[in-house]
Each structure stands twice: as structure tokens, then as C-alpha cells.
Design a protein around this motif. Sequence first.
Motif, mmCIF file in Angstrom:
data_model
loop_
_atom_site.group_PDB
_atom_site.id
_atom_site.type_symbol
_atom_site.label_atom_id
_atom_site.label_comp_id
_atom_site.label_asym_id
_atom_site.label_seq_id
_atom_site.Cartn_x
_atom_site.Cartn_y
_atom_site.Cartn_z
ATOM 1 N N UNK A 159 27.973 20.022 16.507
ATOM 2 C CA UNK A 159 27.278 19.383 15.386
ATOM 3 C C UNK A 159 26.340 20.377 14.705
ATOM 4 N N UNK A 160 26.500 20.603 13.382
ATOM 5 C CA UNK A 160 25.683 21.600 12.694
ATOM 6 C C UNK A 160 24.301 21.114 12.250
ATOM 7 N N UNK A 161 24.100 19.794 12.140
ATOM 8 C CA UNK A 161 22.828 19.300 11.603
ATOM 9 C C UNK A 161 22.550 17.907 12.133
ATOM 10 N N UNK A 162 21.277 17.669 12.462
ATOM 11 C CA UNK A 162 20.837 16.351 12.926
ATOM 12 C C UNK A 162 20.008 15.692 11.833
ATOM 13 N N UNK A 163 20.382 14.481 11.476
ATOM 14 C CA UNK A 163 19.645 13.687 10.497
ATOM 15 C C UNK A 163 18.974 12.522 11.208
ATOM 16 N N UNK A 164 17.894 12.065 10.631
ATOM 17 C CA UNK A 164 17.240 10.858 11.126
ATOM 18 C C UNK A 164 16.502 10.205 9.982
ATOM 19 N N UNK A 165 16.240 8.941 10.142
ATOM 20 C CA UNK A 165 15.528 8.173 9.134
ATOM 21 C C UNK A 165 14.198 7.712 9.703
ATOM 22 N N UNK A 166 13.151 7.847 8.914
ATOM 23 C CA UNK A 166 11.819 7.381 9.289
ATOM 24 C C UNK A 166 11.278 6.597 8.104
ATOM 25 N N UNK A 167 10.720 5.453 8.372
ATOM 26 C CA UNK A 167 10.113 4.680 7.284
ATOM 27 C C UNK A 167 9.009 5.520 6.641
ATOM 28 N N UNK A 168 8.979 5.556 5.323
ATOM 29 C CA UNK A 168 8.042 6.420 4.603
ATOM 30 C C UNK A 168 6.581 6.090 4.915
ATOM 31 N N UNK A 169 6.308 4.886 5.364
ATOM 32 C CA UNK A 169 4.941 4.495 5.703
ATOM 33 C C UNK A 169 4.523 4.945 7.099
ATOM 34 N N UNK A 170 5.444 5.504 7.879
ATOM 35 C CA UNK A 170 5.160 5.860 9.266
ATOM 36 C C UNK A 170 4.743 7.332 9.362
ATOM 37 N N UNK A 171 3.548 7.625 8.869
ATOM 38 C CA UNK A 171 3.090 9.013 8.765
ATOM 39 C C UNK A 171 2.946 9.692 10.129
ATOM 40 N N UNK A 172 2.589 8.959 11.176
ATOM 41 C CA UNK A 172 2.443 9.571 12.501
ATOM 42 C C UNK A 172 3.784 10.087 13.017
ATOM 43 N N UNK A 173 4.832 9.334 12.797
ATOM 44 C CA UNK A 173 6.148 9.762 13.272
ATOM 45 C C UNK A 173 6.693 10.889 12.402
ATOM 46 N N UNK A 174 6.436 10.840 11.115
ATOM 47 C CA UNK A 174 6.839 11.947 10.245
ATOM 48 C C UNK A 174 6.176 13.232 10.718
ATOM 49 N N UNK A 175 4.896 13.170 11.032
ATOM 50 C CA UNK A 175 4.170 14.339 11.541
ATOM 51 C C UNK A 175 4.756 14.809 12.875
ATOM 52 N N UNK A 176 5.122 13.883 13.761
ATOM 53 C CA UNK A 176 5.748 14.226 15.034
ATOM 54 C C UNK A 176 7.011 15.053 14.800
ATOM 55 N N UNK A 177 7.889 14.585 13.918
ATOM 56 C CA UNK A 177 9.129 15.302 13.655
ATOM 57 C C UNK A 177 8.878 16.638 12.964
ATOM 58 N N UNK A 178 7.900 16.691 12.076
ATOM 59 C CA UNK A 178 7.590 17.962 11.410
ATOM 60 C C UNK A 178 7.157 19.009 12.432
ATOM 61 N N UNK A 179 6.390 18.601 13.435
ATOM 62 C CA UNK A 179 5.971 19.532 14.493
ATOM 63 C C UNK A 179 7.166 20.049 15.290
#
Length: 141
Positions: free
Chosen positions: A100-120
Amino acid sequence: MQIRAYQAADEEAVIALWHECGLVRPWNNPRRDIARKLTEQPELFLVGTVAQTLVATAMIGFDGHRGWLYYLAVALTHRHQSYGRQLVQEAEHLLIQRGCPKLNLLVRSSNSKIIEFYQKLGYAQDEAVSLGRRLIPDQDT
């Protein structure tokens, strides 16, 4: 944390965890989501346990083009111990093994803590818009 494939006996604990983590929505019946996953790549439905207690989940898929990660959840009492990171790394490892060349995931735009988790973890927002259409309703009518 020990990571293993989901087993039928895990169902109630998984659903309780998803409720605790705010992942269940009225339009997604968790029992049906589990049953559907078990028909395709059931070995990619992972749970994490600590002393035989289920504390984490990750549902992974690969369609031959992209990998997907759903239902990443860690019990509130077990957060900040790198369990989420461990599950993401295991998902990446399993997908790389499949080519698999790329992993995608969906995060609700209002879930800033989880977005930050994935960015890290090195994930970045794609310039794409997610569109969806319900084909089979999960709500009991």
C-alpha cells in the motif's frame, strides 16, 4: 499494550469503547460496521489489550490503491501512553506489507485534538473534499 486481531467476544467492549470515545453516530450502527468489516480483511481489525482488558481499536482497510484507517480509539483511562501511536504504526506496517503506497483517514474538522495527534505522526491535510452517499441505511425503521 498487546495488539491482536478482533475476536467475536470483543464486540461489547469495542462498542462500549467507541461510545466512550464519541465515535458512534446515529447513521452508523456499530454492530453493523463490525459485521461488515468481518466480511473483508478481518485480520485488519485490530484491538489493543492491557492485562486482558480491551483499551484500543483500529479498523484498517486496503482496496489495492489506498489504505484507510477507521475507528482508531483509545480508552480515556489509557490515553497518553502511546497506544494510539502504536496502533497507527501497526496499521502502517500491515499496509506496507500489502504494498500500500498511501494511508488515508478521515477526521471530523471539529476534532482539533485528533487532527493534532495525526499531524505529530506526520500526517497532513490533503487538498481534497470528502463526499459520501449512504447506500444502505443503518437506522432501524
